[in-house]
Design an enzyme around this catalytic site. Structure first.
Site, PDB file in Angstrom:
ATOM      1  N   LYS A   1       9.680   5.706  -3.035  1.00 18.66           N
ATOM      2  CA  LYS A   1       8.868   5.759  -2.093  1.00 18.66           C
ATOM      3  C   LYS A   1       9.552   5.277  -0.692  1.00 18.66           C
ATOM      4  CE  LYS A   1       4.829   5.181  -3.987  1.00 18.66           C
ATOM      5  NZ  LYS A   1       5.405   4.282  -5.981  1.00 18.66           N
TER       6      LYS A   1
ATOM      7  N   ARG B   1      -3.956   4.301  -5.331  1.00 18.59           N
ATOM      8  CA  ARG B   1      -3.350   3.761  -7.248  1.00 18.59           C
ATOM      9  C   ARG B   1      -4.105   4.347  -8.300  1.00 18.59           C
ATOM     10  NH1 ARG B   1       1.144   0.976  -5.179  1.00 18.59           N
ATOM     11  NH2 ARG B   1       1.918  -0.458  -7.452  1.00 18.59           N
TER      12      ARG B   1
ATOM     13  N   ARG C   1      16.855  -4.072  -8.796  1.00 20.77           N
ATOM     14  CA  ARG C   1      16.007  -3.654  -7.204  1.00 20.77           C
ATOM     15  C   ARG C   1      16.661  -5.023  -6.924  1.00 20.77           C
ATOM     16  NH1 ARG C   1      11.205  -0.821  -5.087  1.00 20.77           N
ATOM     17  NH2 ARG C   1      10.104  -1.941  -6.501  1.00 20.77           N
TER      18      ARG C   1
ATOM     19  N   ARG D   1      12.226  -9.254  -6.752  1.00 25.21           N
ATOM     20  CA  ARG D   1      10.635  -9.279  -6.817  1.00 25.21           C
ATOM     21  C   ARG D   1      10.312 -10.214  -7.475  1.00 25.21           C
ATOM     22  NH1 ARG D   1       7.835  -4.347  -4.360  1.00 25.21           N
ATOM     23  NH2 ARG D   1       6.837  -4.217  -6.044  1.00 25.21           N
TER      24      ARG D   1
ATOM     25  N   ARG E   1       3.419  -2.806 -15.015  1.00 22.00           N
ATOM     26  CA  ARG E   1       3.559  -1.412 -14.714  1.00 22.00           C
ATOM     27  C   ARG E   1       2.707  -0.057 -14.150  1.00 22.00           C
ATOM     28  NH1 ARG E   1       7.702  -3.382  -9.967  1.00 22.00           N
ATOM     29  NH2 ARG E   1       6.728  -2.549  -8.721  1.00 22.00           N
TER      30      ARG E   1
HETATM   31  P1  AMP Z   1       4.167  -1.929  -5.080  1.00 23.89           P
HETATM   32  O1  AMP Z   1       4.844  -2.474  -3.977  1.00 23.89           O
HETATM   33  O2  AMP Z   1       3.416  -0.844  -4.261  1.00 23.89           O
HETATM   34  O3  AMP Z   1       4.661  -1.307  -6.453  1.00 23.89           O
HETATM   35  O4  AMP Z   1       2.611  -2.826  -4.821  1.00 23.89           O
HETATM   36  C1  AMP Z   1       3.323  -3.987  -5.980  1.00 23.89           C
HETATM   37  C2  AMP Z   1       1.163  -4.077  -6.033  1.00 23.89           C
HETATM   38  O5  AMP Z   1       0.693  -4.855  -5.620  1.00 23.89           O
HETATM   39  C3  AMP Z   1       1.214  -3.624  -7.443  1.00 23.89           C
HETATM   40  O6  AMP Z   1       1.586  -3.618  -8.878  1.00 23.89           O
HETATM   41  C4  AMP Z   1      -0.738  -4.182  -7.850  1.00 23.89           C
HETATM   42  O7  AMP Z   1      -0.470  -5.495  -8.312  1.00 23.89           O
HETATM   43  C5  AMP Z   1      -0.400  -4.601  -6.043  1.00 23.89           C
HETATM   44  N1  AMP Z   1      -0.758  -3.708  -5.321  1.00 23.89           N
HETATM   45  C6  AMP Z   1      -0.041  -2.425  -4.337  1.00 23.89           C
HETATM   46  N2  AMP Z   1      -0.916  -1.505  -3.900  1.00 23.89           N
HETATM   47  C7  AMP Z   1      -2.226  -1.944  -4.596  1.00 23.89           C
HETATM   48  C8  AMP Z   1      -2.859  -0.498  -4.700  1.00 23.89           C
HETATM   49  N3  AMP Z   1      -2.891   0.812  -3.593  1.00 23.89           N
HETATM   50  N4  AMP Z   1      -4.521  -0.898  -5.815  1.00 23.89           N
HETATM   51  C9  AMP Z   1      -4.328  -2.388  -6.329  1.00 23.89           C
HETATM   52  N5  AMP Z   1      -3.117  -2.678  -6.482  1.00 23.89           N
HETATM   53  C10 AMP Z   1      -2.014  -2.928  -5.207  1.00 23.89           C
END
Ligand code: AMP
Length: 215
Positions: A13, A88, A127, A160, A171
């Site tokens: 994404k 999410r 990654r 990360r 996740r």
């Molecule tokens: P991402 O980079 O989008 O995979 O997000 C990394 C982490 O940030 C996720 O595993 C969640 O802990 C938190 N996070 C990101 N976006 C959201 C969201 N919309 N709602 C809740 N937690 C989020």
């Protein structure tokens, strides 16, 4: 164009969003990026978010919804935007719809980037991101020329905290339980589209462009 990118973590994404920004000149709103910036800055919000993120859990809805509400109201979002990593879960999707209806600017498309689980694991564990320019690499699929060093700017590459194997499993479980139901949610609204997220980045991007341009 007001676009939501759907798909499991590691599905590409962020990569597609970056290409959409370049081509269409609209901002990407990544709640993950905003939260990571708050963690790095050591703000109270960042401190609260970090404990959830490190475990691979979702940060509370009240926190992320507030961030997105503020962001979509900013001037640079008038032409449109790409939501990446938000919503999410169904609760976030419902609030988003309500906020956008009040603004008179509903979502145009929810685009699923569809990738198999085994590929996702490799994409996530492999990654690496440049500390300096955020360029992304993958040690399995698109390794930098020199280990640990960014080809573009010579910056240091890092993994990360939430890309470690245990957190990744969590996740992906959270995705199945909470985020995957969004596909049905947007299907019922008649705005769900999907592309297979395997193949070259440019091939996928071509399909993405056809969809967002309604071709
Ligand atoms: P991402 O980079 O989008 O995979 O997000 C990394 C982490 O940030 C996720 O595993 C969640 O802990 C938190 N996070 C990101 N976006 C959201 C969201 N919309 N709602 C809740 N937690 C989020």
């Amino acid at each position: 164009m007001r676009l939501v990118l759907l798909g499991a973590p590691g599905g590409g994404k962020g990569t597609q969003a970056k290409k959409l920004i370049e081509k269409y000149g609209i901002p990407q709103i990544s709640t993950g990026d905003i939260l990571r910036a708050s963690v790095a800055a050591g703000t109270p919000l960042g401190k609260e978010a970090k404990s959830y993120m490190d475990k691979g859990e979702l940060v509370p809805d009240s926190v992320v919804i507030g961030l997105v509400k503020e962001r979509v109201a900013q001037d640079d979002c008038k032409k449109g935007y790409i939501l990446d990593g938000f919503p999410r879960n169904i609760a976030q999707a419902e609030v988003l719809d309500k906020v956008l209806a009040e603004m008179g600017s509903p979502l145009s498309t929810a685009l699923l980037i569809d990738v198999d689980k085994d590929v996702l694991m490799k994409r996530l564990t492999g990654r690496r991101t440049c500390k300096n320019c955020q360029q992304m690499y993958n040690v399995y699929f698109s390794a930098p020329k020199k280990d640990g060093v960014c080809d573009k700017c010579g910056g240091e590459l890092f993994q990360r905290d939430d890309d470690k194997e245990e957190t990744i499993k969590k996740r992906l479980d959270v995705y199945d339980a909470q985020t995957a139901p969004l596909m049905d949610y947007y299907k019922k609204k008649g705005i769900l589209k999907s592309v297979k997220g395997t193949g070259s980045i440019d091939e996928i991007f071509n399909q993405v462009c056809n969809i967002v341009e309604g071709k």
